[in-house]
Design a protein around this motif. Structure first.
Motif, mmCIF file in Angstrom:
data_model
loop_
_atom_site.group_PDB
_atom_site.id
_atom_site.type_symbol
_atom_site.label_atom_id
_atom_site.label_comp_id
_atom_site.label_asym_id
_atom_site.label_seq_id
_atom_site.Cartn_x
_atom_site.Cartn_y
_atom_site.Cartn_z
ATOM 1 N N PRO A 21 -10.669 3.234 -1.664
ATOM 2 C CA PRO A 21 -11.095 3.208 -0.227
ATOM 3 C C PRO A 21 -10.002 2.416 0.509
ATOM 4 N N PHE A 22 -8.922 2.226 0.247
ATOM 5 C CA PHE A 22 -8.025 1.691 0.796
ATOM 6 C C PHE A 22 -6.815 2.496 1.682
ATOM 7 N N GLU A 23 -6.921 2.007 2.808
ATOM 8 C CA GLU A 23 -5.982 2.923 3.830
ATOM 9 C C GLU A 23 -4.712 3.211 3.189
ATOM 10 N N GLY A 24 -4.386 4.559 3.205
ATOM 11 C CA GLY A 24 -2.903 4.761 2.815
ATOM 12 C C GLY A 24 -2.780 4.816 1.344
ATOM 13 N N ARG B 121 -2.460 -6.036 4.205
ATOM 14 C CA ARG B 121 -1.883 -5.242 5.188
ATOM 15 C C ARG B 121 -1.681 -6.062 6.487
ATOM 16 N N ALA C 193 0.696 -1.110 0.100
ATOM 17 C CA ALA C 193 0.137 0.010 0.059
ATOM 18 C C ALA C 193 0.821 1.246 -0.028
ATOM 19 N N SER C 194 1.882 1.130 0.711
ATOM 20 C CA SER C 194 3.101 2.337 0.650
ATOM 21 C C SER C 194 3.718 2.919 -0.525
ATOM 22 N N SER D 74 -4.126 6.621 -2.248
ATOM 23 C CA SER D 74 -4.914 7.755 -2.882
ATOM 24 C C SER D 74 -4.678 7.767 -4.191
ATOM 25 N N SER E 151 0.133 4.393 -4.588
ATOM 26 C CA SER E 151 -0.142 5.658 -5.165
ATOM 27 C C SER E 151 0.804 5.910 -6.512
#
Length: 168
Positions: free
Chosen positions: A46-49, A168, A25-26, A51, A29
């Motif tokens: 809608p995924f944490e971290g 995650r 996830a990090s 955008s 983007s």
């Protein structure tokens, strides 16, 4: 979801000439940005971290949607067996953003990749019980042979790319 399920999904996508990558996830983007051709439109992820990159227009106008080369949307889930992504249809505009531009970039959580269509139907039933709207199943690039030889990109995107978020 298992590592084998993700591998199967990647192989199914490759057979459909859809590119994919598995990323934390990090880094998502940045990787989404690398997969986008401008101009690009998208819907909130809608995924944490995670955008949308700055170059992607969120909540596009009809003109921006019409002019877009790339559309970026989340996938509610994916089916490894067929290389299918399930795109929600809601007021946020996932369906048109996934269908109108020539290139579609779908983002799905690794934990939302299911093994087969039976598991996909189970996910649909779960969504229906929560009042979620309809879902569009996208399997590979748009193709038709209605008027002769096979042509890609007539009824939807001619190119696809899937970003799978590592659990995650």
């Amino acid at each position: 979801m298992t590592t084998d399920t993700i591998g199967r999904f990647e192989r199914s996508l490759a057979a459909l000439e859809v590119t994919s990558e598995v990323v934390p996830a990090s880094a998502a983007s940045e990787r989404i940005g690398a997969a986008v051709d401008d101009p690009a439109v998208g819907t909130a992820l809608p995924f944490e971290g995670v955008s949308l990159p700055d170059a992607v227009t969120a909540e596009p106008t009809p003109t921006e949607l019409e002019d877009a080369v790339t559309g970026v949307t989340p996938a509610a889930f994916a089916v490894a067996e067929h290389g299918t992504v399930a795109i929600g249809s809601s007021e946020r505009g996932e369906e048109p953003v996934s269908l109108y531009p020539d290139r579609h970039v779908a983002v799905v959580a690794g934990s939302d990749v299911v093994a087969d269509l039976g598991d996909g139907f189970d996910r649909l039933l779960e969504g229906d019980s929560r009042g979620r709207g309809s879902v569009v199943f996208a399997t590979g690039r748009s193709a038709t042979a209605d008027m002769g030889g096979l042509v890609h990109g007539v009824h939807g995107p001619g190119e696809g790319h899937v970003v799978v978020l590592e659990d995650r």
